[in-house]
Each structure stands twice: as C-alpha cells, then as structure tokens.
Write an enzyme that holds these catalytic residues in place. Structure first.
Site, short mmCIF file in Angstrom:
data_model
loop_
_atom_site.label_atom_id
_atom_site.label_comp_id
_atom_site.label_asym_id
_atom_site.label_seq_id
_atom_site.Cartn_x
_atom_site.Cartn_y
_atom_site.Cartn_z
N ARG A 264 -0.19 2.74 16.06
CA ARG A 264 -0.57 3.79 15.10
C ARG A 264 -0.41 5.19 15.67
NH1 ARG A 264 0.58 1.01 10.89
NH2 ARG A 264 -1.02 -0.41 10.15
N ASP B 44 -7.28 1.50 10.70
CA ASP B 44 -6.09 2.33 10.84
C ASP B 44 -6.31 3.76 10.39
OD1 ASP B 44 -4.49 0.45 12.07
OD2 ASP B 44 -3.97 -0.51 10.17
N ASP C 130 0.82 -1.22 0.00
CA ASP C 130 0.00 0.00 0.00
C ASP C 130 0.85 1.27 0.00
OD1 ASP C 130 -2.56 -1.26 0.07
OD2 ASP C 130 -2.30 -1.63 2.22
N1 ARG Z 1 -7.60 -5.33 12.50
C1 ARG Z 1 -6.47 -5.06 13.31
C2 ARG Z 1 -6.65 -3.84 14.13
O1 ARG Z 1 -7.32 -2.95 13.73
C3 ARG Z 1 -5.16 -5.06 12.57
C4 ARG Z 1 -5.11 -4.69 11.13
C5 ARG Z 1 -3.70 -4.63 10.70
N2 ARG Z 1 -3.45 -4.38 9.30
C6 ARG Z 1 -2.96 -5.28 8.43
N3 ARG Z 1 -2.73 -4.87 7.25
N4 ARG Z 1 -2.76 -6.52 8.74
O2 ARG Z 1 -6.09 -3.74 15.23
#
Ligand code: ARG
Length: 394
Positions: free
Chosen positions: A92, A121, A12
């Site tokens: 994050r 995110d 990405d």
């Molecule tokens: N769904 C998880 C969260 O919001 C992690 C997502 C992480 N992103 C990835 N591309 N694996 O905490």
C-alpha cells in the site's frame, strides 16, 4: 475537478470511477501500480478504465522498487503479523506514494482510493497521502457514501461496469508479488472451511506431488540472491519460488486477524515464497546470531511488523528499527535447504561462514573441552534460588 484514483480493476475501484464522475463531478485519472499482481489482469486494466470514461490512465511498474525497498526489508525483519507474512500492508505504501506523484504531475486537486471504512488499507493510504502531500484532498467514495458490497454489485450491473465478481463468488482479492489475500462471501463464516476455488497460487496439498522437492536458497546479508544455484533478481526469485512452493501446496494461511480498528476478521492468504523465505531466513539467523541478538531482535521484528501493518511506515521508529535490523544482517549470509512436500515446508539444512555453531565443542563424540569444568559453573547457576529455598526452610 481532476482526481487521481488508485485503480486495481476490481469491484470497489471500478465502482469508484463511476461514483467520482457521477457524484463528485470529477474528471478521473486512473493509476495502476504493478507490484506483481496477475499480468493478464494488468494488461486489461487500462482499456477497462478507458471504457469507463476516464480522461487518462497511467501505469507504473513498481515491481523492482517494491521488492527491494519493502519485501527485502520485510524478509530481514521476518515480517509476520499474527503469523501471516505482511503482504497487502507492504504494497500500500508504494501504491499510495505513486498515486501522489501522478496527482502532482497531472495537476490533480484530489486523490481517491476504493477502501471501505472497515479495513486496514484506508489507514495505509490516508497516512501516506497526508504525509507526502498534506494539501491534497482524499476522496474515498465507498467509505464516504457508506456503501456495501451488495449495493456495489447491483450498481455495477446497472451501470454496465464489467466486474469479476458475482453473488456466488463475491470475493474481494488483493494481490501482489509477496502474497494474495482473499476475503468475503462464505469466508466470512469462520466455522466453515474455505472452498477450494479461492486459491490461485497453490495446489491443494492433497493433489501436490508425492515426491518432496528440496530447494536451496542462498542469502547474502539477509537477502535471498539465488535458488537452486541460479542467481536472479529479487522479483524473479520471488516469482519462481511462488510457483515452485505453490506447486507443492505450500503457503496457504487461514487466520482470525485483529484489524487496526479492533474488528476480528477471518482472513485467507496464499504466500508460498514469503512462507519459505521467512522460514529459511529465520533458520539462518538462528545459526549466526547470538542468543541475545535473537531474543532482542524478536521483539524488534514484532514491533516492526506492527508498525507496518498499522499504517505507520513513515513513523521514525520504523526507520530506527530498520537501522538496527540492517546491522544485524551483516552476518546473515549462507545457504538454507528447505523441503517442500504436500503443503508443508521444512528447513532441513543450513550453513554459513559466520556460523556460531562449533561441532568440536558440542559433539557427543569429542572432548573439545573438559566436561568437569561444567560442574563448578553449575554451583553458581541457581545461586539466588538456592539462597531463597534455604531461607524458606528457616
Ligand atoms: N487484512 C489484510 C491486511 O490488512 C489484507 C486485506 C486485503 N484486502 C482484500 N480485499 N482482500 O493486511
């Protein structure tokens, strides 16, 4: 226009570099923040960014801060969302904060990130940026241009962008010291078991050592300070425990996760150290906190995790809850032994100078207090229930 992009080296964000240059006419400054992801990948990241024509690459080591300010708080709060140790969510906030700092220092007009419009995110990034720098413009090319992963892989090929994924192994991976998250590809079908090749930190329980390993963790005021008698820094302790528990196949998590926007998502995580440390921390709290504290703190912990998951780290309630949590941790000092064996971790012993356990009082083998006193307390125990049943009988 100068744009600072949070860069992980993945699909990405690599595609985002080129899109920012092509479609937004931007000079891109990439920012990579070390929160404990694979050091081999991190080493290559600056070069990769330069190959893609960025004007500058900035690398920030935030491991210490990540552990002390975010991971330790999460241990004290037993930070679980729907049963999984918050990891991506926690990281994050420091990543977005550093991004803003770099943007300011470099005089960028905008910041950018590689989040899609479907995940969590974007909430964590956008809120942090808006709170720290309300005037800074936010560009999210993947979301704004409504792109999907297949399109991105094709675009990357055409543009000569080296990407670690292919259509056969199209996983989207997020990694930090506290956990590793794997999404995409066959994992999107919850009726199918995850293939073994998604795991990098944990050995398959079937192939883990037959002999159990007992690890001893010492906590001081809610924070782990040593394992197996060796005192070490937070990042080192977590890294070591990831390796040790991972060896024993501990910390694989599969769940249907309720994302912020309401989508259910099939998630897979590896979080060996987080699994063991939160388990051990809870075991110690059970020994030293009163029943009332445990019940109340359970709901506080839950609300804390929900705020952190949902992008609301900067909500004052999170700080209020942290103040409460911090106060409860004054007595959370002691030792916990955890047995690691073929995918499972089990608390087998605990002790603390603040223990509320009184062997004399509870033991089958001793008097401690006069048992006959219990009978008179019980007479009043279900008082209202007894009155009600008498009324019902008329
Ligand atoms: N769904 C998880 C969260 O919001 C992690 C997502 C992480 N992103 C990835 N591309 N694996 O905490």
């Amino acid at each position: 226009m100068k744009v600072a992009l949070a860069y992980s080296g993945g699909l990405d964000t690599s595609v985002a570099i080129r899109l920012l240059q092509e479609k937004y006419n931007a000079d891109v400054i990439t920012v990579s923040v070390d929160v404990g992801q694979d050091p081999k990948e991190l080493k290559k990241i600056g070069e990769k960014a330069k190959k893609l024509g960025v004007i500058k690459h900035v690398h920030i080591d935030a491991r210490g801060e990540f552990v002390e300010e975010y991971v330790f708080r999460s241990i004290k709060a037993n930070g679980l969302y729907e049963g999984y140790p918050l990891s991506t969510a926690l990281a994050r906030y420091p990543i977005a904060s550093k991004l803003v700092e770099v943007a300011r220092r470099e005089g960028a007009e905008a910041v950018a990130h590689g989040c899609t419009g479907k995940g969590n995110d974007q909430f964590r990034f956008d809120t942090t940026i808006a709170i720290k720098a309300p005037k800074l413009k936010i560009i999210a090319p993947i979301r704004e241009l409504n792109l999907d992963r297949k399109w991105e892989i094709k675009y990357a090929r055409e543009q000569g962008i080296p990407v670690p994924v292919n259509v056969g192994r199209p996983y989207s991976i997020d990694e930090n010291l506290w956990g590793r998250s794997i999404e995409g590809g066959v994992l999107e079908d919850p009726s199918k078991a995850p293939p073994e090749d998604i795991y990098a930190w944990t050995r398959s329980p079937a192939k883990a050592p037959a002999k159990p390993h007992v690890v001893e963790i010492v906590f001081e005021k809610g924070v782990p300070v040593s394992i197996d008698g060796k005192r070490m820094s937070g990042p080192e302790l977590v890294t070591r425990l990831n390796r040790l528990a991972g060896e024993h196949g501990v910390g694989r998590i599969e769940l249907m996760e309720d994302r912020i926007m309401g989508l259910k998502a099939r998630e897979n995580y590896e979080a060996p150290a987080a699994t063991v440390l939160i388990q051990a921390h809870r075991a110690l709290e059970q020994l030293v906190l009163t029943k009332q504290e445990l019940i109340f703190k359970g709901t506080v912990d839950q609300t804390w995790a929900d705020l952190v998951y949902s992008g609301l780290w900067f909500n004052p309630l999170r700080e209020d809850l942290d103040a409460f949590i911090e106060r409860t941790q004054r007595r959370v000092t002691g030792k916990v032994k955890v047995e690691l064996h073929r995918g499972s971790s089990r608390v087998i012993a605990r002790s603390s100078p603040y223990s509320l356990y009184d062997k004399e009082l509870v033991s089958f083998d001793r008097f401690g207090f006069d048992q006959r006193d219990a009978a008179s307390i019980i007479k009043f125990h279900a008082l209202q229930d007894r009155i009600l049943s008498r009324r019902r009988r008329g």
